[in-house]
Write a protein that holds these residues in place. Structure first.
Motif, PDB file in Angstrom:
ATOM      1  N   CYS A  59      11.957   7.625   9.261  1.00  0.00           N
ATOM      2  CA  CYS A  59      13.052   6.955   9.969  1.00  0.00           C
ATOM      3  C   CYS A  59      12.472   6.012  11.020  1.00  0.00           C
ATOM      4  CB  CYS A  59      13.955   7.987  10.619  1.00  0.00           C
ATOM      5  SG  CYS A  59      15.326   7.235  11.541  1.00  0.00           S
ATOM      6  N   THR A  60      12.809   4.749  10.906  1.00  0.00           N
ATOM      7  CA  THR A  60      12.302   3.764  11.851  1.00  0.00           C
ATOM      8  C   THR A  60      13.383   3.275  12.807  1.00  0.00           C
ATOM      9  OG1 THR A  60      12.519   2.093  10.088  1.00  0.00           O
ATOM     10  CG2 THR A  60      10.330   3.004  10.490  1.00  0.00           C
ATOM     11  N   ASP A  61      14.490   4.024  12.910  1.00  0.00           N
ATOM     12  CA  ASP A  61      15.406   3.803  14.015  1.00  0.00           C
ATOM     13  C   ASP A  61      14.668   4.058  15.322  1.00  0.00           C
ATOM     14  OD1 ASP A  61      17.901   3.052  12.970  1.00  0.00           O
ATOM     15  OD2 ASP A  61      18.389   5.101  12.442  1.00  0.00           O
ATOM     16  N   PRO A  62      14.988   3.363  16.385  1.00  0.00           N
ATOM     17  CA  PRO A  62      14.307   3.625  17.650  1.00  0.00           C
ATOM     18  C   PRO A  62      14.776   4.902  18.334  1.00  0.00           C
ATOM     19  CG  PRO A  62      15.918   1.869  17.942  1.00  0.00           C
ATOM     20  CD  PRO A  62      15.876   2.174  16.480  1.00  0.00           C
ATOM     21  N   ALA A  67       4.687   2.858  12.019  1.00  0.00           N
ATOM     22  CA  ALA A  67       4.852   4.066  11.200  1.00  0.00           C
ATOM     23  C   ALA A  67       4.720   3.768   9.720  1.00  0.00           C
ATOM     24  CB  ALA A  67       6.207   4.718  11.492  1.00  0.00           C
ATOM     25  N   THR A  68       5.276   2.655   9.273  1.00  0.00           N
ATOM     26  CA  THR A  68       5.226   2.352   7.843  1.00  0.00           C
ATOM     27  C   THR A  68       3.888   1.737   7.438  1.00  0.00           C
ATOM     28  OG1 THR A  68       6.491   0.335   8.353  1.00  0.00           O
ATOM     29  CG2 THR A  68       7.702   2.208   7.441  1.00  0.00           C
ATOM     30  N   VAL A  69       3.258   0.990   8.341  1.00  0.00           N
ATOM     31  CA  VAL A  69       1.904   0.504   8.048  1.00  0.00           C
ATOM     32  C   VAL A  69       0.950   1.691   7.972  1.00  0.00           C
ATOM     33  CG1 VAL A  69      -0.028  -0.893   8.884  1.00  0.00           C
ATOM     34  CG2 VAL A  69       2.302  -1.792   9.017  1.00  0.00           C
ATOM     35  N   ASP A  70       1.112   2.667   8.889  1.00  0.00           N
ATOM     36  CA  ASP A  70       0.326   3.907   8.812  1.00  0.00           C
ATOM     37  C   ASP A  70       0.509   4.579   7.458  1.00  0.00           C
ATOM     38  OD1 ASP A  70      -0.613   3.627  11.389  1.00  0.00           O
ATOM     39  OD2 ASP A  70       0.752   5.105  12.263  1.00  0.00           O
ATOM     40  N   GLU A  71       1.756   4.639   7.008  1.00  0.00           N
ATOM     41  CA  GLU A  71       2.057   5.290   5.737  1.00  0.00           C
ATOM     42  C   GLU A  71       1.395   4.564   4.572  1.00  0.00           C
ATOM     43  OE1 GLU A  71       5.967   7.107   3.381  1.00  0.00           O
ATOM     44  OE2 GLU A  71       6.240   5.714   5.068  1.00  0.00           O
ATOM     45  N   ALA A  96       9.118  -4.883   2.554  1.00  0.00           N
ATOM     46  CA  ALA A  96      10.017  -4.504   3.641  1.00  0.00           C
ATOM     47  C   ALA A  96      11.274  -5.360   3.601  1.00  0.00           C
ATOM     48  CB  ALA A  96       9.317  -4.668   4.986  1.00  0.00           C
ATOM     49  N   HIS A  97      12.342  -4.797   4.142  1.00  0.00           N
ATOM     50  CA  HIS A  97      13.583  -5.568   4.248  1.00  0.00           C
ATOM     51  C   HIS A  97      13.527  -6.501   5.460  1.00  0.00           C
ATOM     52  CE1 HIS A  97      17.685  -6.762   4.021  1.00  0.00           C
ATOM     53  NE2 HIS A  97      18.092  -6.052   5.052  1.00  0.00           N
ATOM     54  N   HIS A  98      13.182  -5.973   6.600  1.00  0.00           N
ATOM     55  CA  HIS A  98      13.170  -6.793   7.808  1.00  0.00           C
ATOM     56  C   HIS A  98      11.891  -7.612   7.924  1.00  0.00           C
ATOM     57  CE1 HIS A  98      16.199  -3.802   9.668  1.00  0.00           C
ATOM     58  NE2 HIS A  98      16.825  -4.844   9.167  1.00  0.00           N
ATOM     59  N   LEU A 124       4.443   0.335  -1.187  1.00  0.00           N
ATOM     60  CA  LEU A 124       5.334   1.068  -0.294  1.00  0.00           C
ATOM     61  C   LEU A 124       6.542   0.194   0.000  1.00  0.00           C
ATOM     62  CD1 LEU A 124       5.738   3.608   1.595  1.00  0.00           C
ATOM     63  CD2 LEU A 124       4.897   2.121   3.430  1.00  0.00           C
ATOM     64  N   VAL A 125       7.741   0.746  -0.198  1.00  0.00           N
ATOM     65  CA  VAL A 125       8.981   0.031   0.115  1.00  0.00           C
ATOM     66  C   VAL A 125       9.606   0.670   1.344  1.00  0.00           C
ATOM     67  CG1 VAL A 125      11.197  -0.774  -0.738  1.00  0.00           C
ATOM     68  CG2 VAL A 125       9.309  -0.417  -2.340  1.00  0.00           C
ATOM     69  N   CYS A 126       9.984  -0.159   2.314  1.00  0.00           N
ATOM     70  CA  CYS A 126      10.534   0.359   3.568  1.00  0.00           C
ATOM     71  C   CYS A 126      11.540  -0.631   4.140  1.00  0.00           C
ATOM     72  CB  CYS A 126       9.418   0.634   4.574  1.00  0.00           C
ATOM     73  SG  CYS A 126       8.479  -0.842   5.049  1.00  0.00           S
TER      74      CYS A 126
END
Length: 267
Positions: A259-262, A50-54, A65-67, A42-44
């Motif tokens: 979308c992982t914007d807050p 949310a992305t760990v869930d995915e 991940a980028h960050h 998974l690339v995020c």
């Protein structure tokens, strides 16, 4: 033949050399076993719940991940802390985490190349180059033909994933735009560099009130500004990284669209 975590990381390290990372950054393998087999990645942008869930949902063995997850020094990762809970969940689920941050920002091609490509720009050079002249932060590019600033803002909005805050512009709506500077992520520290480059517009994220206002007060000759959310500005990189990973062997790669914007509400 199955790929391992090490196989995928070798491809990513070659494309985004760790030596390009800023001295304060934390890049590379965060958790996981380099010898484990990987068949789904998974690339995020953000390694968050949310992305760990995915990753768990799709059965991925690796998150790219980028960050960074652990950018600042830590003395522990207890399971009852926000980031510790993610580390524990990934380890229990057999999921490795790899982060490419400022090394991916500066690489050629890197984060800002992906953003420029999404906007239909032909990249000319880095915005803030390293001594080699090809790597560095941001990119300067040009459109095939000039277009009014109002239309260019619409171009940006149509090219990137939708977010609640959206895309916003500051400048003369009729100003012709041909040359454009872009910088994925928070980029108002490069406002002066974009101005010195003589571009017509500057596209970046997290523009703050005072730096942006002071920039625009300098007159009509400074670049018009296009503001994005942080996640939207860096999301195109996920597709770039995914293509690299597919070259690592028999690996299925998913690009997260969560979308992982807050920001999730707008009045």
């Amino acid at each position: 033949m199955s790929a391992t975590v090490a196989d995928v990381l070798a491809v990513l390290d070659a494309a985004y050399p760790p030596s390009l990372a800023e001295s304060w950054d934390a890049v590379g393998l965060v958790c996981g076993d380099r010898h484990e087999v990987v068949d789904k990645v998974l690339v995020c942008v953000d390694p968050v719940r949310a992305t760990v869930d995915e990753a768990v949902e799709i059965g991925a063995q690796l998150i790219v991940a980028h960050h960074p997850l652990l950018l600042r020094g830590v003395h522990g990762v207890p399971a009852d802390s926000v980031k510790g809970s993610l580390v524990h969940r990934m380890i229990r689920g057999g999921i490795a985490l790899f982060c490419a941050h400022t090394n991916a920002d500066s690489a050629d091609p890197g984060v800002s190349d992906a953003l420029a490509d999404a906007l239909g720009l032909r990249v000319l050079r880095p915005l803030s180059p390293h001594p080699d002249g090809t790597t560095g932060i941001g990119r300067i590019g040009e459109l095939p033909e000039p277009e009014p600033f109002a239309r260019f803002v619409e171009r940006v909005g149509g090219a990137l994933p939708e977010t609640r805050p959206g895309v916003f512009g500051a400048g003369d709506p009729d100003r012709p735009i041909r040359t454009v500077a872009v910088s994925g992520g928070a980029g108002d520290s490069y406002l002066a560099v974009a101005t010195e480059a003589g571009v017509d517009a500057y596209v970046t994220a997290d523009l703050r009130h005072h730096p942006a206002g002071e920039h625009l007060e300098r007159g009509a000759e400074v670049p018009a500004l296009v503001g994005l959310t942080h996640w939207a500005s860096e999301w195109p990189w996920c597709g770039q990284a995914a293509e690299l990973i597919r070259g690592a062997g028999n690996v299925e790669v998913h690009v997260s669209t969560r979308c992982t914007d807050p920001w999730n509400l707008r009045a």
